[in-house]
Design a protein around this motif. Structure first.
Motif, PDB file in Angstrom:
ATOM      1  N   GLY D  76       2.479  47.126 124.466  1.00  0.00           N
ATOM      2  CA  GLY D  76       1.229  46.751 124.876  1.00  0.00           C
ATOM      3  C   GLY D  76      -0.077  47.697 125.037  1.00  0.00           C
ATOM      4  N   GLY D  77       0.481  48.988 125.787  1.00  0.00           N
ATOM      5  CA  GLY D  77      -0.481  49.961 126.251  1.00  0.00           C
ATOM      6  C   GLY D  77      -1.071  50.780 124.715  1.00  0.00           C
ATOM      7  N   SER D  78       0.056  50.623 123.895  1.00  0.00           N
ATOM      8  CA  SER D  78      -0.368  51.288 122.564  1.00  0.00           C
ATOM      9  C   SER D  78      -1.176  50.472 121.757  1.00  0.00           C
ATOM     10  N   LEU D  79      -1.181  48.933 122.012  1.00  0.00           N
ATOM     11  CA  LEU D  79      -1.687  47.956 121.032  1.00  0.00           C
ATOM     12  C   LEU D  79      -3.296  48.013 121.476  1.00  0.00           C
ATOM     13  N   VAL D  80      -3.529  48.136 122.939  1.00  0.00           N
ATOM     14  CA  VAL D  80      -4.825  48.120 123.708  1.00  0.00           C
ATOM     15  C   VAL D  80      -5.507  49.383 123.306  1.00  0.00           C
ATOM     16  N   THR D  81      -4.766  50.509 122.958  1.00  0.00           N
ATOM     17  CA  THR D  81      -5.371  51.904 122.791  1.00  0.00           C
ATOM     18  C   THR D  81      -5.941  51.644 121.216  1.00  0.00           C
ATOM     19  N   ALA D  82      -4.885  51.117 120.411  1.00  0.00           N
ATOM     20  CA  ALA D  82      -5.359  50.976 118.988  1.00  0.00           C
ATOM     21  C   ALA D  82      -6.508  50.100 118.754  1.00  0.00           C
ATOM     22  N   ILE D  83      -6.599  49.040 119.591  1.00  0.00           N
ATOM     23  CA  ILE D  83      -7.745  48.243 119.262  1.00  0.00           C
ATOM     24  C   ILE D  83      -9.073  48.783 119.863  1.00  0.00           C
ATOM     25  N   LEU D  84      -8.840  49.646 120.929  1.00  0.00           N
ATOM     26  CA  LEU D  84     -10.212  50.301 121.368  1.00  0.00           C
ATOM     27  C   LEU D  84     -10.621  51.466 120.590  1.00  0.00           C
ATOM     28  N   ILE D  85      -9.896  52.175 119.600  1.00  0.00           N
ATOM     29  CA  ILE D  85      -9.989  53.077 118.838  1.00  0.00           C
ATOM     30  C   ILE D  85     -10.646  52.449 117.725  1.00  0.00           C
ATOM     31  N   LEU D  86     -10.208  51.275 117.270  1.00  0.00           N
ATOM     32  CA  LEU D  86     -10.946  50.581 115.946  1.00  0.00           C
ATOM     33  C   LEU D  86     -12.169  50.194 116.421  1.00  0.00           C
ATOM     34  N   ILE D  87     -12.490  49.760 117.644  1.00  0.00           N
ATOM     35  CA  ILE D  87     -13.958  49.405 117.852  1.00  0.00           C
ATOM     36  C   ILE D  87     -14.798  50.920 118.160  1.00  0.00           C
ATOM     37  N   LEU D  88     -14.405  51.901 118.901  1.00  0.00           N
ATOM     38  CA  LEU D  88     -15.123  52.950 119.365  1.00  0.00           C
ATOM     39  C   LEU D  88     -15.440  53.949 118.453  1.00  0.00           C
ATOM     40  N   ALA D  89     -14.647  54.277 117.518  1.00  0.00           N
ATOM     41  CA  ALA D  89     -14.667  55.399 116.884  1.00  0.00           C
ATOM     42  C   ALA D  89     -15.853  55.233 115.719  1.00  0.00           C
ATOM     43  N   PRO D  90     -15.922  53.984 115.128  1.00  0.00           N
ATOM     44  CA  PRO D  90     -17.243  54.032 114.256  1.00  0.00           C
ATOM     45  C   PRO D  90     -18.436  53.940 115.006  1.00  0.00           C
ATOM     46  N   ALA D  91     -18.529  53.460 116.211  1.00  0.00           N
ATOM     47  CA  ALA D  91     -19.698  53.308 116.981  1.00  0.00           C
ATOM     48  C   ALA D  91     -20.072  54.993 117.493  1.00  0.00           C
ATOM     49  N   GLY D  92     -19.131  55.597 117.707  1.00  0.00           N
ATOM     50  CA  GLY D  92     -19.581  56.904 118.139  1.00  0.00           C
ATOM     51  C   GLY D  92     -19.992  57.859 116.754  1.00  0.00           C
ATOM     52  N   SER D  93     -19.331  57.569 115.915  1.00  0.00           N
ATOM     53  CA  SER D  93     -19.613  58.446 114.670  1.00  0.00           C
ATOM     54  C   SER D  93     -21.009  58.066 114.111  1.00  0.00           C
ATOM     55  N   HIS D  94     -21.359  56.818 114.245  1.00  0.00           N
ATOM     56  CA  HIS D  94     -22.654  56.284 113.646  1.00  0.00           C
ATOM     57  C   HIS D  94     -23.646  56.613 114.757  1.00  0.00           C
ATOM     58  N   ALA D  95     -23.478  56.816 116.152  1.00  0.00           N
ATOM     59  CA  ALA D  95     -24.367  57.274 117.059  1.00  0.00           C
ATOM     60  C   ALA D  95     -24.680  58.822 116.742  1.00  0.00           C
TER      61      ALA D  95
END
Lengths: 87, 94, 135, 128
Positions: D76-95
């Motif tokens: 469960g911990g690794s799944l939550v981390t994966a979903i957060l990275i899927l959301i956050l990494a494109p947003a950070g690169s775009h900003a």
């Protein structure tokens, strides 16, 4: 004799060498924004070293303080004062 | 039936690839010409380091070590946002 | 010499180098912001020394040392407890470092706002010019 | 009992592919010569190099009985981390890319047309 223990401590020693390089660049950089971000790299490597030294609760406290809050606070200070360090 | 020994052996074999990748990321983060290059390199390095920490937690067989990865991913994103707001010449509260 | 001890010596030598570089930054760099950055690095390196003191090498060839958090205490017997105690690292330096990190954050915030007031009063952050302006 | 073995095999394959993608992204970071070109390597490093091995680690921890009773916590911990990275990494690169282009600290070098700011466009920048 190289086993799993030697591999893990070797990775930690390699990370420590790179943290020394990041610290040297952070101290001798004239642009203060670059110095802050080099300090963030050094903090990330230190967090990995703490992880390999089996201290997960220290990592949980150290990452928000040293990767998140120190660059934010010092960037506010640089924004309100001056950016370049004169020789 | 695959036991823990095979999984640990696989992680030991996959380890040098990760180490080489982190060495190359750190080299780019240390000699990037502009600020954006350094921040992008440390950002990607933090995300990959989160995956590496989870794999090492499986290797060490410790469930308490999982929670560090999510913290690392979240605060690397916040570093991105701080530096972007600095580069856009805005105050921090806007 | 053992290979693990050799790697530990490399780790401790790098930390000593970091300590020397941070002390150089605190003493000889004239800009106050650079002094604050060096002070944070100095504090983190001191915390790392405290953690290296509490570390223990692996008890077996393939059994790693464990973090000092007791997981799975609902069905605990004596042999599990003995195995845990014989392989966990020292929890006391970790508790001390946990306090020191937060206190370091508070000290750094105080120094940042002190530097901000110095800039508003003198118009510069260079230590040599501030010393010149005082008289 | 066969489903756990299949889960462990799929997880190990995903972790291997993630490690290879990490290496490709790191080589790309060192080979590309411009910030806007390095964004492509950052995409590979964030999605194929962090999201995929985290999902693989989640499947591996689910299927492996040898990890003990707390393997559901690890999955469960690794799944939550994966979903957060899927959301956050494109947003950070775009900003970061948007802020870099607005600040104008990196010239857009292999450039044909730039509708946002014509002055940053360096024409004839070689074979990009």
């Amino acid at each position: 004799m190289i086993g799993p223990m030697e591999i893990m401590i070797g990775i930690t020693a390699l990370a420590a060498l790179f943290s020394t390089a990041a610290t040297y660049l952070a101290i001798t950089e004239k642009d203060l924004v670059k110095a802050v971000i080099y300090s963030a790299i050094q903090s990330t490597i230190y967090a990995f070293i703490y992880y390999m030294l089996m201290a997960p609760d220290i990592v949980l406290v150290y990452i928000p303080v040293a990767v998140g809050l120190y660059p934010a606070v010092i960037l506010v200070l640089i924004r309100k004062t001056e950016r370049w360090e004169k020789d | 039936m695959i036991g823990l020994g095979e999984v640990q052996l696989f992680i030991l074999y996959i380890l040098p690839v990760f180490i080489t990748a982190f060495i190359l990321y750190t080299i780019r983060a240390l000699r990037g010409p502009s600020i954006s290059d350094i921040v992008l390199a440390v950002d990607s390095m933090s995300y990959d380091l989160a995956a590496f920490l989870v794999i090492l937690a499986i290797f060490f067989r410790e469930p308490i070590l999982i929670g560090t990865a999510i913290v690392l991913a979240l605060w690397a994103y916040s570093l991105d946002i701080y530096v972007s707001k600095y580069l856009e010449k805005k105050e921090m509260g806007e | 010499m053992d290979t693990a001890t050799y790697f530990l010596y490399i780790l401790i030598s790098s930390m000593v180098m970091n300590l020397a570089l941070a002390l150089y930054g605190v003493f000889y760099k004239p800009h106050l912001t650079k002094k604050i950055i060096s002070l944070t690095i100095l504090g983190d390196t001191a915390n790392t020394f405290a953690l290296i003191i509490g570390y223990r090498l692996w008890p077996g060839e393939t059994t790693p040392s464990r973090p000092p958090v007791l997981v799975g205490w609902t069905h605990l017997n004596k042999t599990m407890l003995q195995q845990y105690v014989s392989s966990a690292v020292d929890p006391l330096p970790q508790a001390l470092v946990l306090t020191a990190v937060v206190i370091g954050l508070a000290v750094t915030l105080f120094l940042v706002f002190l530097a901000l007031q110095i800039y508003r009063h003198y118009g510069t952050l260079d230590v040599r010019e501030i010393r010149k302006l005082r008289g | 009992m066969i489903i756990e073995e299949v889960l462990v095999w799929i997880g190990m394959i995903m972790v291997g592919v993630g490690a290879f993608a990490d290496l490709v992204a790191a080589i790309g970071f060192n080979r590309f010569r411009n910030f806007y070109l390095r964004l492509h390597a950052a995409t590979i490093g964030a999605i194929w190099g962090a999201f995929l091995p985290l999902i693989g680690a989640s499947l591996l921890a689910t299927g492996c009985y040898c990890l003990g009773e707390y393997r559901w916590f690890m999955a469960g911990g690794s799944l939550v981390t994966a979903i957060l990275i899927l959301i956050l990494a494109p947003a950070g690169s775009h900003a970061l890319a948007r802020a870099t282009h607005r600040a104008g600290i990196v010239p857009v070098e292999p450039c044909i047309v730039d509708h946002l700011d014509e002055k940053q466009c360096v024409s004839g920048g070689g074979s990009g």
